[in-house]
Write an enzyme that holds these catalytic residues in place. Structure first.
Site, PDB file in Angstrom:
ATOM      1  CE  LYS A  84      12.069 -11.164  48.888  1.00  0.00           C
ATOM      2  NZ  LYS A  84      10.951 -11.693  48.275  1.00  0.00           N
ATOM      3  CG  ASP A 116       8.039  -7.950  45.080  1.00  0.00           C
ATOM      4  OD1 ASP A 116       9.569  -7.848  45.147  1.00  0.00           O
ATOM      5  OD2 ASP A 116       7.418  -8.616  45.794  1.00  0.00           O
ATOM      6  CD  GLN A 157       8.409 -14.510  48.855  1.00  0.00           C
ATOM      7  OE1 GLN A 157       8.918 -13.544  49.314  1.00  0.00           O
ATOM      8  NE2 GLN A 157       8.817 -15.208  47.765  1.00  0.00           N
TER       9      GLN A 157
END
Ligand code: NAD
Length: 293
Positions: A52, A119, A96
């Site tokens: 990422k 997200d 994460q």
């Protein structure tokens, strides 16, 4: 059979993002800034976060990696998130997953400022998505929509079968595919671990999204001719022939299913790459502050 190539589509998305970022900066704005929070040192999580960050650099975004120890107390993690929430130089926050056992994942997700929730996991954003309002769409389902769009795959009136009902993939993609827009307008069946007659249901599907996390679960005798198959699964399976010692396997028995399909995504090289491209799209949007959240 046409391979839905995540590499090509994600590159096209990133090329567009690079241009848009250049344009955005030429108007006197600073670069979009993504903060990635990594707790502990899980091998797969390390790889995802590194990728990422690398992709942020590729499109001209700034990124920060906040590394925290595996045994961190929940309150300390909360403090770190709150700091990012109030930092005006940060546009997007990504925590994460999975988080270590002592941390309540839901509490942490709910704490992220919905305006920085790139997200798309925050209940405010999920709620808006369900109502069809402009908002952050969870990155993996968003990536699936982008790939369907790129290949101009017809979805209207099709029967889509989604295997898996997780909050991050199965549930949101089932909602998105039933929206009154493109891609969407499908008749959607959501299947899960308690579903009976899964094979019969899959055999009725024009589009199958496999997101259950069981390598090579979807077999050729579960798929009708010319179906579109989207394989979300990524499982590390021991493989002595690889330098890393493992291979990545999808939820689809690709070798036997692919010949029956009109379109299919590979693993790796399919949905995984699209997830990152979608995350970058959400980060630019967060920076542009486009949504009324
Ligand atoms: P999860 O592990 O949270 O949930 C699995 C789902 O599958 C559950 O809803 C369960 O009911 C269903 N299921 C389990 N066994 C089943 C069975 N025998 N028949 C039917 N349904 C069954 O799922 P998740 O977090 O959505 O992850 C699914 C897979 O997708 C994993 O392999 C994960 O690594 C992968 N994933 C990939 C990406 C990507 O970017 N490509 C992103 C997220 C997750």
């Amino acid at each position: 059979m046409i391979l839905l190539d995540g590499k090509t589509v994600s590159q096209a998305v990133k090329d567009t993002l690079k241009e848009k970022t250049k344009d955005f900066r030429s108007k006197g704005n600073r670069a979009p800034h993504l903060a990635a929070v990594l707790v502990g040192s899980n091998g797969a999580s390390e790889t995802y976060v590194a990728s990422k960050i690398k992709n942020c650099q590729e499109v001209g975004f700034k990124s920060s990696l906040i590394r925290l120890v595996e045994n961190i107390a929940e309150e300390e993690l909360i403090e770190a998130i709150e700091k990012l929430n109030t930092d005006d130089a940060i546009d997007g926050i990504l925590v994460q997953l999975p988080l270590p056992k002592q941390i309540n994942e839901e509490r942490i997700i709910n704490l992220i400022d919905p305006r920085k929730d790139v997200d798309g996991f925050h209940p405010v954003n999920i709620g808006k998505m369900v109502q069809g309002l402009p908002t952050f769409i969870p990155a993996t389902p968003y990536g699936i929509l982008l790939i369907l769009e790129y290949y101009k795959i017809e979805t209207s009136g099709k029967h889509a079968v989604v295997i898996g009902r997780s909050n991050i993939v199965g549930r949101p993609i089932s909602i998105l595919l039933s929206r009154n827009s493109y891609p969407g307008n499908c008749t959607v069946t959501v299947c899960h671990s308690r579903t009976k007659n899964l094979k019969e249901i899959c055999l009725q599907a024009d589009i199958i999204v496999a997101a259950l996390g069981i390598p090579e679960f979807l077999k050729a005798d579960m798929v009708k001719e010319n179906a579109v198959v989207i394989d979300v699964g990524i499982t590390r399976v021991a493989d002595a022939s690889k330098k890393s010692g493992f291979a990545l396997k999808g939820d689809v028995d690709f070798a036997n299913v692919a010949p029956k399909c009109s379109y299919i995504t590979p693993v790796p090289g399919g949905v995984g790459l699209m997830t990152i491209a979608a995350l970058l799209m959400n980060t630019l949007t967060a920076c542009e502050n486009k949504f009324d959240i």
